[in-house]
Structures are given as C-alpha cells and as structure tokens.
Design a protein around this motif. Structure first.
Motif, PDB file in Angstrom:
ATOM      1  N   ARG A   1      24.098  96.634  20.940  1.00 50.70           N
ATOM      2  CA  ARG A   1      24.118  97.694  19.926  1.00 50.70           C
ATOM      3  C   ARG A   1      23.227  97.374  18.730  1.00 50.70           C
ATOM      4  NH1 ARG A   1      29.813  99.738  17.247  1.00 50.70           N
ATOM      5  NH2 ARG A   1      28.955 100.748  15.371  1.00 50.70           N
ATOM      6  N   ILE A   2      23.135  96.099  18.373  1.00 50.79           N
ATOM      7  CA  ILE A   2      22.271  95.718  17.245  1.00 50.79           C
ATOM      8  C   ILE A   2      20.881  95.289  17.715  1.00 50.79           C
ATOM      9  CG2 ILE A   2      24.203  95.045  15.768  1.00 50.79           C
ATOM     10  CD1 ILE A   2      23.421  92.089  16.474  1.00 50.79           C
ATOM     11  N   ASN A   3      20.602  95.511  19.005  1.00 50.02           N
ATOM     12  CA  ASN A   3      19.304  95.151  19.588  1.00 50.02           C
ATOM     13  C   ASN A   3      19.099  93.647  19.645  1.00 50.02           C
ATOM     14  OD1 ASN A   3      17.081  96.045  20.973  1.00 50.02           O
ATOM     15  ND2 ASN A   3      15.823  96.387  19.155  1.00 50.02           N
ATOM     16  N   GLY A   4      20.196  92.916  19.665  1.00 50.92           N
ATOM     17  CA  GLY A   4      20.162  91.485  19.909  1.00 50.92           C
ATOM     18  C   GLY A   4      19.204  90.705  19.033  1.00 50.92           C
ATOM     19  N   HIS A   5      18.634  89.657  19.613  1.00 45.87           N
ATOM     20  CA  HIS A   5      17.735  88.787  18.847  1.00 45.87           C
ATOM     21  C   HIS A   5      16.400  89.449  18.515  1.00 45.87           C
ATOM     22  CE1 HIS A   5      20.594  85.578  19.905  1.00 45.87           C
ATOM     23  NE2 HIS A   5      20.045  84.901  18.935  1.00 45.87           N
ATOM     24  N   PHE A   6      16.074  90.531  19.213  1.00 40.95           N
ATOM     25  CA  PHE A   6      14.851  91.259  18.866  1.00 40.95           C
ATOM     26  C   PHE A   6      14.886  91.715  17.413  1.00 40.95           C
ATOM     27  CE2 PHE A   6      12.205  95.029  18.489  1.00 40.95           C
ATOM     28  CZ  PHE A   6      11.030  94.641  19.133  1.00 40.95           C
ATOM     29  N   SER A   7      16.077  92.049  16.931  1.00 39.20           N
ATOM     30  CA  SER A   7      16.219  92.582  15.577  1.00 39.20           C
ATOM     31  C   SER A   7      15.993  91.535  14.497  1.00 39.20           C
ATOM     32  CB  SER A   7      17.601  93.213  15.406  1.00 39.20           C
ATOM     33  OG  SER A   7      18.608  92.243  15.617  1.00 39.20           O
ATOM     34  N   VAL A   8      15.982  90.240  14.870  1.00 40.01           N
ATOM     35  CA  VAL A   8      15.784  89.173  13.879  1.00 40.01           C
ATOM     36  C   VAL A   8      14.641  88.250  14.332  1.00 40.01           C
ATOM     37  CG1 VAL A   8      18.148  89.239  13.013  1.00 40.01           C
ATOM     38  CG2 VAL A   8      17.615  87.792  14.979  1.00 40.01           C
ATOM     39  N   LYS A   9      13.651  88.811  14.997  1.00 39.65           N
ATOM     40  CA  LYS A   9      12.651  88.008  15.693  1.00 39.65           C
ATOM     41  C   LYS A   9      11.828  87.102  14.779  1.00 39.65           C
ATOM     42  CE  LYS A   9       9.160  91.718  15.749  1.00 39.65           C
ATOM     43  NZ  LYS A   9       8.305  92.542  16.635  1.00 39.65           N
TER      44      LYS A   9
END
Length: 367
Positions: A211-219
C-alpha cells in the motif's frame, strides 16, 4: 547549577522508567491459530564474515511456513559463493544475484526492493546480515503483530559489541529511543513525528507494505527504516516499536572504523539534516552528560559529594535502559564517554554533510 542538574536527572530517570513501559515486548510463549507464509528477506554486500552465522540462525527457526531470499548486492568478497555453499541443501532458501544499482537509489534500499518483488509471503521480514534470530522469533513477532493489528513491527535488537568505539556508541541507540522518544505517542498514535525503527528487523504485513509502495517509496533515503515507518503511519496504519532483544541480536560493526563510518552516515541524516536540532543535541549532551564528569572530579577533590550525584544519576539512567535492552551491564559505566563520542560523531556527520562529499559505505558514496 548542581541542584539544577540533580533535579533534572531525577526527572530524566523518572521519565525514562515510565516511558519504558510503553514499549511492548515480543511474547515469551507465543501461540498461533494460523501459520501464514512468512518471507525472510536479507540483502548482503561484502558480508562474507556473517554468512555462516546468518544461515545457521535462520536454519534453526521453528516456524514451519517460511521462505528465505538472500540477495548478494555485487559483493567484492566471497559472500555469494558462501551463500550458495551454505544453502545448497536447503530447499526453502533462495540465493539471488542483485541487479546493477540504478541512479538515485541507496544500495540497501534497492536490495530490499528487489527482494520484495520475489517474496510470496503474507508477511515480509527484512533483516540485516549481521542479525541473529532466536528459534521462536517468527512466532513471537507474528503473535504481537496480530495482537496489535500492526502493519509493521520493528525494534532495536540486542547489540553484542566488540570494538572500543562500538562499546561506546552502539548501545546508545537504545538510550536515544528510551529517553528521547515518547513511546506512548510512538506506539499508540499514528503521528509520524514520533517514529523510530531499526532496519535490522522490519516485519511487515504484505498488503500494508504494498500500500505504501514498499521500499520504492524511500529509494533515496539513508534512513529508510524511519522513513518507511513514517509512511505506514501517514496511511493511518499501526507501526509498533517493540522490545525485541529477547529474540533478536545484531552484531553491528566488528571494528571501530566501521562504527565511525556507519554512525557518521546515519546520525545527521537521522536528525533530518537539521543543523539547529543537531547543535541542540550537542549542547544538551555536553551539559547533562559530559559536564558532570568535571563536577564529580571537583566534588571528590573537595569532598563535596553532592557534586558527584549528577554523574551517579546519569549512570543509573543508563543502567535502567541497558537492563531493558539486555546490554552487557558494565557498559552503563561508560555513559559519560559515550556522550563524548556521540557529540564528536554528530559534529563529524554535520561537517561531512557541509563538505558535500557525501557519506561512504561499503564502497559506495551517498550524498
């Protein structure tokens, strides 16, 4: 000044004790009615010294429904070969060679992202290569996650330390959490301002992670553990910061050089790269945890024992936290020198940021 310090420390100790009761522990005798698939995901880069201990730790887990993915992130040592050798007879272990690191990604974050794409589990457990898990870790963590209806369970492991600088700095992670983070706000509200997490142990419910786009969102984040936990809270989901030290150990940094580089990379970015906040931290620790050394010396020489009390209280505060964190008890006596080390490394991290040369870690440079 002495009375001010004594009163302050009495408040600090009281606050620390009360605050600690708002951090739940993993249950000692967990019981589960269902056993969903759990994916254990481990990125590794130049971790040949940790491979055998890591695999042995994961092999003895008692949870029956597991898959394990181990990603070698272009190691320049024997990490990949050792992973293959130690898992060749373990059918639920999978060794993966990582893709080239794209621009703007942090290496570990990209490794976690790739692992998440491979995982089939209903729950995803990201751990570091230097983490070691007790046999019932999965059962205990899953039990707490369900009790708390948590999208994420994370926690600061127990830290067995070896090096001189490691003894001084690594246990301070627990001190910062128990003292500076209002744990009631962190664990019983969704306010992202009150957030701490440790990347060595991150247990996600899969759908919440997606839902939070996983680690992609904090790349691009050097403190991805904290940032991804904030995203969980911003989506109105529950993140639990638990005391996991009964089940999880992390052998961070074998040598003082690695302690220096690791903390320099993380400490100032962990404060949001805020110079006013960092300077405030330096002043705070200088006044309350370094200055009492000089007061106590004066008190002993002049036989005015009241001057020694601030130092005693600061050490007792650290003792309470070290007992909670299952840290080796003699280390609490290092508290004043831990404070000095913290100040030095925070200043070094700020200067590194000012220099625009970036932070170095495992052969890579991050701005």
């Amino acid at each position: 000044m002495v009375i001010f310090l004594i009163v302050s420390f009495l408040l600090f100790v009281t606050w620390t004790v009360i605050n600690s009761f708002f951090m739940p522990s993993l249950p000692v005798n967990p019981s589960l009615s269902k056993q969903p698939l759990v994916s254990i995901l481990v990125p590794l880069r130049n971790e040949e010294g940790n491979v055998e201990g890591l695999i042995n730790s994961l092999k003895q887990l008692t949870y029956p429904n597991l898959e394990v993915f181990l990603l070698d992130d272009h190691s320049t040592d024997q990490t990949y070969d050792l992973l293959v050798e130690h898992t060749k007879e373990l059918t639920h272990f999978h060794v993966i060679e990582g893709a080239p690191l794209p621009p703007t990604w942090v290496g570990k974050v990209f490794g976690c992202h790739q692992l998440s794409q491979l995982a089939s589990g209903d729950y995803l457990l990201f751990i570091d290569a230097d983490a070691r898990l007790e046999k019932a870790t999965i059962e205990a963590t899953l039990s707490l996650a369900r009790q708390q209806d948590a999208a994420l369970v994370t926690g600061f492991p127990r830290f067995p330390t070896k090096s001189f600088l490691g003894n001084l700095l690594v246990p301070m992670q627990h001190f910062v959490v128990y003292f500076h983070l209002p744990l009631m706000m962190a664990n019983y509200t969704k306010k992202s301002a009150f957030t701490a997490a440790h990347g060595a142990f991150m247990f996600f419910e899969k759908n919440s992670y997606r839902r939070i786009n996983g680690h992609f969102s904090v790349k691009s984040s050097l403190v991805e553990d904290v940032e991804i936990t904030k995203l969980i809270k911003k989506e109105n989901m529950q993140a639990v910061l638990a005391n996991v030290t009964e089940y999880v150990s992390c052998y961070m940094y074998d040598i003082s050089k690695d302690v220096w580089h690791g903390f320099t990379k993380n400490i100032f970015p962990g404060l949001g790269r805020s110079y006013p906040l960092a300077i405030s931290v330096v002043i705070f620790y200088a006044i309350f945890y370094v200055f009492p050394i000089f007061l106590s010396v004066y008190g002993v020489l002049s036989m005015q024992w009241l001057f020694v009390l601030p130092l005693i209280l600061s050490v007792l505060q650290r003792l309470w936290i070290d007992r909670k964190a299952q840290q080796r008890l003699p280390l609490f006596l290092y508290m004043p020198f831990s404070a000095i080390s913290l100040i030095i490394i925070l200043i070094a991290s700020m200067l590194k940021n000012l220099s625009k040369k970036g932070y170095q870690w495992k052969g890579r440079n991050y701005s």
